[in-house]
Design a protein around this motif. Sequence first.
Motif, PDB file in Angstrom:
ATOM      1  N   UNK A  47       0.827  -1.207   0.000  1.00  0.00           N
ATOM      2  CA  UNK A  47       0.000   0.000   0.000  1.00  0.00           C
ATOM      3  C   UNK A  47       0.858   1.253   0.000  1.00  0.00           C
ATOM      4  N   UNK A  48       1.895   1.261   0.835  1.00  0.00           N
ATOM      5  CA  UNK A  48       2.759   2.429   0.929  1.00  0.00           C
ATOM      6  C   UNK A  48       3.511   2.645  -0.380  1.00  0.00           C
ATOM      7  N   UNK A  49       4.022   1.564  -0.985  1.00  0.00           N
ATOM      8  CA  UNK A  49       4.738   1.683  -2.256  1.00  0.00           C
ATOM      9  C   UNK A  49       3.809   2.225  -3.343  1.00  0.00           C
ATOM     10  N   UNK A  50       2.576   1.723  -3.380  1.00  0.00           N
ATOM     11  CA  UNK A  50       1.627   2.198  -4.385  1.00  0.00           C
ATOM     12  C   UNK A  50       1.265   3.665  -4.138  1.00  0.00           C
ATOM     13  N   UNK A  51       1.093   4.064  -2.878  1.00  0.00           N
ATOM     14  CA  UNK A  51       0.767   5.456  -2.568  1.00  0.00           C
ATOM     15  C   UNK A  51       1.921   6.382  -2.943  1.00  0.00           C
ATOM     16  N   UNK A  52       3.144   5.966  -2.669  1.00  0.00           N
ATOM     17  CA  UNK A  52       4.312   6.771  -3.033  1.00  0.00           C
ATOM     18  C   UNK A  52       4.428   6.883  -4.557  1.00  0.00           C
ATOM     19  N   UNK A  53       4.140   5.797  -5.252  1.00  0.00           N
ATOM     20  CA  UNK A  53       4.195   5.828  -6.714  1.00  0.00           C
ATOM     21  C   UNK A  53       3.141   6.782  -7.276  1.00  0.00           C
ATOM     22  N   UNK A  54       1.948   6.794  -6.694  1.00  0.00           N
ATOM     23  CA  UNK A  54       0.904   7.720  -7.143  1.00  0.00           C
ATOM     24  C   UNK A  54       1.324   9.161  -6.875  1.00  0.00           C
ATOM     25  N   UNK A  55       1.899   9.418  -5.699  1.00  0.00           N
ATOM     26  CA  UNK A  55       2.356  10.771  -5.402  1.00  0.00           C
ATOM     27  C   UNK A  55       3.475  11.191  -6.344  1.00  0.00           C
ATOM     28  N   UNK A  56       4.365  10.265  -6.673  1.00  0.00           N
ATOM     29  CA  UNK A  56       5.432  10.564  -7.631  1.00  0.00           C
ATOM     30  C   UNK A  56       4.883  10.892  -9.005  1.00  0.00           C
ATOM     31  N   UNK A  57       3.901  10.134  -9.448  1.00  0.00           N
ATOM     32  CA  UNK A  57       3.284  10.406 -10.758  1.00  0.00           C
ATOM     33  C   UNK A  57       2.566  11.748 -10.764  1.00  0.00           C
ATOM     34  N   UNK A  58       1.890  12.076  -9.671  1.00  0.00           N
ATOM     35  CA  UNK A  58       1.242  13.384  -9.590  1.00  0.00           C
ATOM     36  C   UNK A  58       2.270  14.510  -9.597  1.00  0.00           C
ATOM     37  N   UNK A  59       3.398  14.290  -8.926  1.00  0.00           N
ATOM     38  CA  UNK A  59       4.464  15.297  -8.932  1.00  0.00           C
ATOM     39  C   UNK A  59       5.016  15.493 -10.341  1.00  0.00           C
ATOM     40  N   UNK A  60       5.169  14.404 -11.091  1.00  0.00           N
ATOM     41  CA  UNK A  60       5.639  14.508 -12.479  1.00  0.00           C
ATOM     42  C   UNK A  60       4.635  15.295 -13.322  1.00  0.00           C
ATOM     43  N   UNK A  61       3.352  15.042 -13.116  1.00  0.00           N
ATOM     44  CA  UNK A  61       2.329  15.770 -13.874  1.00  0.00           C
ATOM     45  C   UNK A  61       2.336  17.253 -13.517  1.00  0.00           C
ATOM     46  N   UNK A  62       2.503  17.578 -12.250  1.00  0.00           N
ATOM     47  CA  UNK A  62       2.551  18.985 -11.833  1.00  0.00           C
ATOM     48  C   UNK A  62       3.801  19.658 -12.385  1.00  0.00           C
ATOM     49  N   UNK A  63       4.931  18.946 -12.355  1.00  0.00           N
ATOM     50  CA  UNK A  63       6.168  19.481 -12.914  1.00  0.00           C
ATOM     51  C   UNK A  63       5.998  19.735 -14.415  1.00  0.00           C
TER      52      UNK A  63
END
Length: 102
Positions: free
Chosen positions: A36-52
């Motif tokens: 769960x934590x790995x998947x949540x971190x991956x989602x946050x990373x993808x959102x950060x890439x989209x914002x960047x």
Amino acid sequence: MYLAANKADISSIIGGIAPNWGPFAGLGTEARTMVEVVMAVAILGCLAIAIWGAAKQRIGATALRDTFSAEQGKGLIIAGLTGVFIIGSLGTLFTIVYGMAV
């Protein structure tokens, strides 16, 4: 009348991507929490890439008049949002594949 919500744990925050079905049902609680934590971190990373990417597109298109930077920003937005969609739908995909195998 309730003035405050009940205390919640991590499962209420990331319950949408919690792998407690199919092949993950046999895992222990700690292993599922790690997934769960790995998947949540991956989602946050993808959102950060989209914002960047959105920032890069905006800065490249207006301030610098750099079309190459704006195109890179579009690519980052698409990649980030696609990653969020794929990770968010892993539960459905695993359930379908596991159900077909059983």
